[in-house]
Write an enzyme that holds these catalytic residues in place. Structure first.
Site, PDB file in Angstrom:
ATOM      1  CG  HIS A  20      -1.960   1.020   1.216  1.00 52.55           C
ATOM      2  ND1 HIS A  20      -2.400   1.629   2.345  1.00 52.55           N
ATOM      3  CD2 HIS A  20      -2.663   1.582   0.194  1.00 52.55           C
ATOM      4  CE1 HIS A  20      -3.333   2.517   2.043  1.00 52.55           C
ATOM      5  NE2 HIS A  20      -3.505   2.499   0.732  1.00 52.55           N
ATOM      6  CG  ASP A  28       8.237  10.833 -21.749  1.00 53.12           C
ATOM      7  OD1 ASP A  28       9.374  10.695 -21.251  1.00 53.12           O
ATOM      8  OD2 ASP A  28       7.637  11.929 -21.752  1.00 53.12           O
TER       9      ASP A  28
END
Length: 132
Positions: A20, A28
């Site tokens: 969590h 990119d």
């Protein structure tokens, strides 16, 4: 053989280890990866795989609680959510930070996944949630 869309062993291993609030960055082709942060480099050539393709595969296995995007991502998309976000994640909370802050925060990521995407500011931090 796995039944889900995600077949890449390194990505499956990463997701299986997430807890969590752990952060995974999907970026990119030009996003810098800080020293010491693991990079799962999927880039084959310009545009392949696209950010949308990688996020679609991740969405099939990763529970995402919220996302972080650079403010510049919204400027590049005329103030709208980018088209590469999977529909199921479009309702999640999104934190916006300056692109420079985004790059600095990469140092705390469990991993950076490099795609072949060449559209400016096509980067997202996925914050892991819990599936229960």
């Amino acid at each position: 053989m796995k039944k889900t869309k995600l077949l890449n062993a390194a990505l499956s291993h990463l997701i299986a280890q997430l807890g969590h609030n752990d952060v995974v960055v999907v970026g990119d082709a030009g996003l810098p990866v800080p020293a010491g942060v693991p990079c799962i480099d999927l880039a084959l050539m310009r545009g392949l795989p696209s950010l949308a393709q990688v996020l679609e595969a991740l969405e099939s296995e990763m529970q995402v609680e919220r996302m972080v995007l650079a403010k510049e991502t919204f400027f590049a998309n005329q103030g709208e959510l980018p088209g590469w976000l999977p529909p199921v994640w479009r309702e999640l909370p999104i934190e916006q930070v300056a692109h420079e802050v985004f790059k600095q925060r990469n140092a705390q990521a469990r991993a950076v996944i490099r795609t072949g995407e060449c559209t400016p500011f096509s980067n997202v931090m996925l914050v892991a949630g819990v599936a229960f």
